[in-house]
Design a protein around this motif. Sequence first.
Motif, PDB file in Angstrom:
ATOM      1  N   MET A   1       0.380   2.740  12.292  1.00 38.28           N
ATOM      2  CA  MET A   1       0.904   1.404  12.377  1.00 38.28           C
ATOM      3  C   MET A   1       1.787   1.144  11.165  1.00 38.28           C
ATOM      4  N   LEU A   2       2.904   0.499  11.400  1.00 34.53           N
ATOM      5  CA  LEU A   2       3.831   0.182  10.318  1.00 34.53           C
ATOM      6  C   LEU A   2       3.654  -1.266   9.877  1.00 34.53           C
ATOM      7  N   TYR A   3       3.740  -1.453   8.571  1.00 32.45           N
ATOM      8  CA  TYR A   3       3.628  -2.781   7.971  1.00 32.45           C
ATOM      9  C   TYR A   3       4.716  -2.954   6.927  1.00 32.45           C
ATOM     10  N   MET A   4       5.333  -4.140   6.919  1.00 28.78           N
ATOM     11  CA  MET A   4       6.222  -4.520   5.829  1.00 28.78           C
ATOM     12  C   MET A   4       5.372  -5.336   4.863  1.00 28.78           C
ATOM     13  N   VAL A   5       5.402  -4.948   3.605  1.00 25.91           N
ATOM     14  CA  VAL A   5       4.586  -5.617   2.597  1.00 25.91           C
ATOM     15  C   VAL A   5       5.504  -6.107   1.479  1.00 25.91           C
ATOM     16  N   HIS A   6       5.458  -7.409   1.226  1.00 28.43           N
ATOM     17  CA  HIS A   6       6.230  -8.012   0.140  1.00 28.43           C
ATOM     18  C   HIS A   6       5.253  -8.309  -0.988  1.00 28.43           C
ATOM     19  N   MET A   7       5.494  -7.719  -2.156  1.00 26.23           N
ATOM     20  CA  MET A   7       4.602  -7.884  -3.302  1.00 26.23           C
ATOM     21  C   MET A   7       5.361  -8.533  -4.444  1.00 26.23           C
ATOM     22  N   VAL A   8       4.810  -9.604  -4.971  1.00 26.64           N
ATOM     23  CA  VAL A   8       5.356 -10.286  -6.143  1.00 26.64           C
ATOM     24  C   VAL A   8       4.332 -10.136  -7.259  1.00 26.64           C
ATOM     25  N   VAL A   9       4.792  -9.644  -8.412  1.00 29.78           N
ATOM     26  CA  VAL A   9       3.901  -9.386  -9.542  1.00 29.78           C
ATOM     27  C   VAL A   9       4.059 -10.482 -10.586  1.00 29.78           C
ATOM     28  N   ASN A  10       2.922 -10.949 -11.105  1.00 28.95           N
ATOM     29  CA  ASN A  10       2.929 -11.946 -12.163  1.00 28.95           C
ATOM     30  C   ASN A  10       1.807 -11.598 -13.148  1.00 28.95           C
ATOM     31  N   ILE A  11       2.156 -10.803 -14.147  1.00 34.55           N
ATOM     32  CA  ILE A  11       1.177 -10.421 -15.171  1.00 34.55           C
ATOM     33  C   ILE A  11       1.098 -11.564 -16.180  1.00 34.55           C
ATOM     34  N   PRO A  12      -0.084 -12.113 -16.389  1.00 32.80           N
ATOM     35  CA  PRO A  12      -0.208 -13.242 -17.324  1.00 32.80           C
ATOM     36  C   PRO A  12       0.115 -12.844 -18.762  1.00 32.80           C
ATOM     37  N   ALA A  13       0.569 -13.805 -19.523  1.00 32.01           N
ATOM     38  CA  ALA A  13       0.891 -13.571 -20.938  1.00 32.01           C
ATOM     39  C   ALA A  13      -0.340 -13.187 -21.742  1.00 32.01           C
ATOM     40  N   THR A  14      -1.522 -13.450 -21.212  1.00 33.22           N
ATOM     41  CA  THR A  14      -2.762 -13.106 -21.916  1.00 33.22           C
ATOM     42  C   THR A  14      -3.065 -11.608 -21.875  1.00 33.22           C
ATOM     43  N   VAL A  15      -2.360 -10.873 -21.020  1.00 35.82           N
ATOM     44  CA  VAL A  15      -2.517  -9.418 -20.975  1.00 35.82           C
ATOM     45  C   VAL A  15      -1.615  -8.832 -22.058  1.00 35.82           C
ATOM     46  N   SER A  16      -2.182  -8.041 -22.939  1.00 36.07           N
ATOM     47  CA  SER A  16      -1.391  -7.482 -24.043  1.00 36.07           C
ATOM     48  C   SER A  16      -0.321  -6.526 -23.505  1.00 36.07           C
ATOM     49  N   PRO A  17       0.787  -6.375 -24.225  1.00 35.45           N
ATOM     50  CA  PRO A  17       1.823  -5.435 -23.795  1.00 35.45           C
ATOM     51  C   PRO A  17       1.284  -4.011 -23.606  1.00 35.45           C
ATOM     52  N   ALA A  18       0.385  -3.575 -24.479  1.00 30.34           N
ATOM     53  CA  ALA A  18      -0.176  -2.225 -24.346  1.00 30.34           C
ATOM     54  C   ALA A  18      -0.993  -2.099 -23.063  1.00 30.34           C
TER      55      ALA A  18
ATOM     56  N   TRP B   1       2.955   5.371   2.061  1.00 32.31           N
ATOM     57  CA  TRP B   1       3.910   4.389   1.530  1.00 32.31           C
ATOM     58  C   TRP B   1       5.293   4.960   1.814  1.00 32.31           C
ATOM     59  N   ARG B   2       5.862   4.581   2.963  1.00 32.47           N
ATOM     60  CA  ARG B   2       7.072   5.233   3.463  1.00 32.47           C
ATOM     61  C   ARG B   2       8.345   4.821   2.724  1.00 32.47           C
ATOM     62  N   HIS B   3       8.459   3.556   2.374  1.00 30.27           N
ATOM     63  CA  HIS B   3       9.666   3.056   1.703  1.00 30.27           C
ATOM     64  C   HIS B   3       9.253   2.060   0.632  1.00 30.27           C
ATOM     65  N   LEU B   4      10.034   2.044  -0.446  1.00 39.53           N
ATOM     66  CA  LEU B   4       9.769   1.132  -1.561  1.00 39.53           C
ATOM     67  C   LEU B   4      11.110   0.658  -2.111  1.00 39.53           C
ATOM     68  N   TRP B   5      11.342  -0.650  -2.014  1.00 37.92           N
ATOM     69  CA  TRP B   5      12.587  -1.234  -2.514  1.00 37.92           C
ATOM     70  C   TRP B   5      12.284  -2.346  -3.496  1.00 37.92           C
ATOM     71  N   ARG B   6      13.044  -2.399  -4.558  1.00 38.06           N
ATOM     72  CA  ARG B   6      12.962  -3.494  -5.523  1.00 38.06           C
ATOM     73  C   ARG B   6      13.707  -4.696  -4.953  1.00 38.06           C
ATOM     74  N   VAL B   7      13.181  -5.888  -5.196  1.00 36.72           N
ATOM     75  CA  VAL B   7      13.875  -7.117  -4.831  1.00 36.72           C
ATOM     76  C   VAL B   7      14.694  -7.537  -6.046  1.00 36.72           C
ATOM     77  N   VAL B   8      16.002  -7.611  -5.875  1.00 35.43           N
ATOM     78  CA  VAL B   8      16.905  -7.906  -6.978  1.00 35.43           C
ATOM     79  C   VAL B   8      16.594  -9.277  -7.574  1.00 35.43           C
ATOM     80  N   GLY B   9      16.494  -9.314  -8.896  1.00 30.72           N
ATOM     81  CA  GLY B   9      16.291 -10.561  -9.609  1.00 30.72           C
ATOM     82  C   GLY B   9      14.851 -11.049  -9.651  1.00 30.72           C
ATOM     83  N   GLU B  10      13.914 -10.247  -9.136  1.00 26.60           N
ATOM     84  CA  GLU B  10      12.506 -10.648  -9.133  1.00 26.60           C
ATOM     85  C   GLU B  10      11.658  -9.470  -9.608  1.00 26.60           C
ATOM     86  N   TYR B  11      10.457  -9.766 -10.073  1.00 27.66           N
ATOM     87  CA  TYR B  11       9.477  -8.708 -10.333  1.00 27.66           C
ATOM     88  C   TYR B  11       8.707  -8.575  -9.029  1.00 27.66           C
TER      89      TYR B  11
END
Length: 94
Positions: free
Chosen positions: A1-18, A40-50
């Motif tokens: 079965m094929l699925y389109m998955v849109h993922m938006v990442v939001n790492i909180p500022a409380t997570v250290s850079p390391a 995971w057949r295809h992976l594309w970045r969304v321009v201007g977003e994480y």
Amino acid sequence: MLYMVHMVVNIPATVSPAEADEIKRREKAYSQDLQRAGKWRHLWRVVGEYANVSIFDVASNDELHTLLSGLPLFPYMQIKVTPLANHPSSIVQE
């Protein structure tokens, strides 16, 4: 079965850079393993977003949920899943 998955990442500022760098390293390895396995057949970045738009090819909703919840960045993601079906006008049928 094929699925389109849109993922938006939001790492909180409380997570250290390391710690964020380590999570991203594990995320890359995990996602590349799934790509090599053909799940995971295809992976594309969304321009201007994480964010990305991806196509997964898995056997069931449960398998997709297991793969997505295994992502190291999963706790920091908003995910929208859209099941896909063949289009009758497409010259390529999956």
